[in-house]
Design a protein around this motif. Sequence first.
Motif, mmCIF file in Angstrom:
data_model
loop_
_atom_site.group_PDB
_atom_site.id
_atom_site.type_symbol
_atom_site.label_atom_id
_atom_site.label_comp_id
_atom_site.label_asym_id
_atom_site.label_seq_id
_atom_site.Cartn_x
_atom_site.Cartn_y
_atom_site.Cartn_z
ATOM 1 N N ARG A 112 9.937 12.468 17.616
ATOM 2 C CA ARG A 112 9.002 13.586 17.509
ATOM 3 C C ARG A 112 7.584 13.255 17.956
ATOM 4 N N MET A 113 7.292 11.977 18.134
ATOM 5 C CA MET A 113 5.951 11.590 18.575
ATOM 6 C C MET A 113 6.034 10.238 19.271
ATOM 7 N N PRO A 114 4.965 9.809 19.921
ATOM 8 C CA PRO A 114 5.014 8.551 20.668
ATOM 9 C C PRO A 114 5.442 7.365 19.802
ATOM 10 N N VAL A 115 6.161 6.443 20.435
ATOM 11 C CA VAL A 115 6.649 5.257 19.726
ATOM 12 C C VAL A 115 5.494 4.505 19.083
ATOM 13 N N ALA A 116 4.371 4.390 19.787
ATOM 14 C CA ALA A 116 3.233 3.623 19.277
ATOM 15 C C ALA A 116 2.725 4.191 17.959
ATOM 16 N N VAL A 117 2.668 5.522 17.862
ATOM 17 C CA VAL A 117 2.174 6.146 16.641
ATOM 18 C C VAL A 117 3.148 5.911 15.489
ATOM 19 N N ALA A 118 4.448 6.101 15.746
ATOM 20 C CA ALA A 118 5.455 5.870 14.710
ATOM 21 C C ALA A 118 5.415 4.422 14.234
ATOM 22 N N LEU A 119 5.260 3.509 15.184
ATOM 23 C CA LEU A 119 5.209 2.086 14.845
ATOM 24 C C LEU A 119 3.987 1.771 13.995
ATOM 25 N N LEU A 120 2.843 2.344 14.379
ATOM 26 C CA LEU A 120 1.614 2.097 13.639
ATOM 27 C C LEU A 120 1.744 2.564 12.186
ATOM 28 N N ILE A 121 2.284 3.763 11.994
ATOM 29 C CA ILE A 121 2.409 4.302 10.636
ATOM 30 C C ILE A 121 3.386 3.465 9.822
ATOM 31 N N GLN A 122 4.513 3.078 10.419
ATOM 32 C CA GLN A 122 5.493 2.273 9.690
ATOM 33 C C GLN A 122 4.893 0.948 9.243
ATOM 34 N N TYR A 123 4.052 0.368 10.097
ATOM 35 C CA TYR A 123 3.480 -0.939 9.766
ATOM 36 C C TYR A 123 2.238 -0.840 8.888
ATOM 37 N N LEU A 124 2.026 0.329 8.277
ATOM 38 C CA LEU A 124 1.047 0.435 7.204
ATOM 39 C C LEU A 124 1.620 -0.085 5.884
ATOM 40 N N ALA A 125 2.874 -0.511 5.903
ATOM 41 C CA ALA A 125 3.538 -0.981 4.688
ATOM 42 C C ALA A 125 2.756 -2.072 3.954
ATOM 43 N N PRO A 126 2.190 -3.086 4.642
ATOM 44 C CA PRO A 126 1.422 -4.098 3.898
ATOM 45 C C PRO A 126 0.256 -3.510 3.118
ATOM 46 N N VAL A 127 -0.445 -2.542 3.702
ATOM 47 C CA VAL A 127 -1.559 -1.904 2.992
ATOM 48 C C VAL A 127 -1.026 -1.108 1.798
ATOM 49 N N MET A 128 0.118 -0.454 1.974
ATOM 50 C CA MET A 128 0.732 0.279 0.866
ATOM 51 C C MET A 128 1.050 -0.664 -0.290
ATOM 52 N N LEU A 129 1.533 -1.876 0.034
ATOM 53 C CA LEU A 129 1.858 -2.839 -1.011
ATOM 54 C C LEU A 129 0.597 -3.281 -1.749
ATOM 55 N N VAL A 130 -0.485 -3.491 -1.024
ATOM 56 C CA VAL A 130 -1.743 -3.866 -1.665
ATOM 57 C C VAL A 130 -2.176 -2.765 -2.638
ATOM 58 N N LEU A 131 -2.101 -1.509 -2.203
ATOM 59 C CA LEU A 131 -2.483 -0.394 -3.062
ATOM 60 C C LEU A 131 -1.535 -0.267 -4.250
ATOM 61 N N PHE A 132 -0.245 -0.508 -4.019
ATOM 62 C CA PHE A 132 0.745 -0.423 -5.092
ATOM 63 C C PHE A 132 0.446 -1.445 -6.180
ATOM 64 N N VAL A 133 0.163 -2.683 -5.766
ATOM 65 C CA VAL A 133 -0.144 -3.732 -6.739
ATOM 66 C C VAL A 133 -1.437 -3.401 -7.486
ATOM 67 N N TRP A 134 -2.400 -2.852 -6.773
ATOM 68 C CA TRP A 134 -3.677 -2.462 -7.392
ATOM 69 C C TRP A 134 -3.431 -1.424 -8.495
ATOM 70 N N LEU A 135 -2.606 -0.428 -8.190
ATOM 71 C CA LEU A 135 -2.331 0.618 -9.171
ATOM 72 C C LEU A 135 -1.529 0.095 -10.356
ATOM 73 N N ARG A 136 -0.547 -0.764 -10.070
ATOM 74 C CA ARG A 136 0.324 -1.240 -11.142
ATOM 75 C C ARG A 136 -0.350 -2.258 -12.047
ATOM 76 N N THR A 137 -1.160 -3.134 -11.481
ATOM 77 C CA THR A 137 -1.769 -4.202 -12.272
ATOM 78 C C THR A 137 -3.177 -3.864 -12.745
ATOM 79 N N ARG A 138 -3.767 -2.783 -12.209
ATOM 80 C CA ARG A 138 -5.159 -2.408 -12.515
ATOM 81 C C ARG A 138 -6.127 -3.516 -12.122
#
Length: 337
Positions: A112-138
Amino acid sequence: MTHTAPRTLARHIATRPATNVVQARGLLIAVLSALAFSVSGPIAKPLLENGWSLAAVLFVRMAVAGLVVSPALVRTLLRQRRFLRTHWLSLVAFGLIPVAGCQLLYFSAMQRMPVAVALLIQYLAPVMLVLFVWLRTRTAPSRAVIAGSVVAIAGLVLVVDIAGARFHPLGTVFALLAAVCVCFYFVMSERTGPDLPPLALASGGLFVGAAAIGGLALLGVLPFTAPPLTVPVAGVPLPAVAALLLVGVCTAIGYSFGVMAVPLIGSRVASFVGLSEVLFALMFAWILLAETPAPIQFAGGALILVGVVLVRLDARAAAEVSAPVEPLPGEVGPGIR
């Protein structure tokens, strides 16, 4: 009392080198995992461009990879008679979310959109993990982790080159869900151990993923076409089956090394090291498909490496910065089983 502090200090000094060796080994294994994963795309791309359906490529890839790692699963089943009864939900979750779910969601976004954009969004996973740990551990991440996240994502933007690309609403949702699946991969891998060996989780999950793709194909939800053809791999013509066998072996190495590395270095560090897969993919596309990277992509690759180093330099121990260790799906905590 006078001897307690020296003994404690001596134990601390003795364990530091061992810890460093373990973490260095984990980093090396994580890099090798990213290297193995990166080979699959350039080899599978000619198959997808010449008549093979996505379901066919994914089914063979996952099935072959599961078979390659299956000796570890067989050994675990023989050693732990209750393994499937205890961990069946973990195997199913791993197979449906990080294995099959991530692939299907990513390719759905890519359609549905350019490969580069899909790849960029998928590889936001490390930042998501940082935010997840921040929320869970305060506990807020350190400045090194924040700086590393910003630098690594900036490098990723340069590497995938999204200049002029447009975002598609549904494609963006699919790519974000694929990123969540990647997070599940790292978090679930971190919870492996003697009771749930990493390679057994990888093999069982790959078989579940292959079964899921095969089931969707049988139901007609996914088209399944696999015409006989020959594809060039590094200038050498290979039958489609041989090319996919190579993809399957690389996938097996990628998942096996990945689930082995995460418990050693933590899900957060492992997820940032996983960004090196983009760099290796560029390299193999250059070697195998003659797709020469632009200078700005080399600059982006350097930024990704700097970001990984910054995250790795965080002073806190892995146990304090990774996601809280909790039972995997379908399991109970220590002392309750």
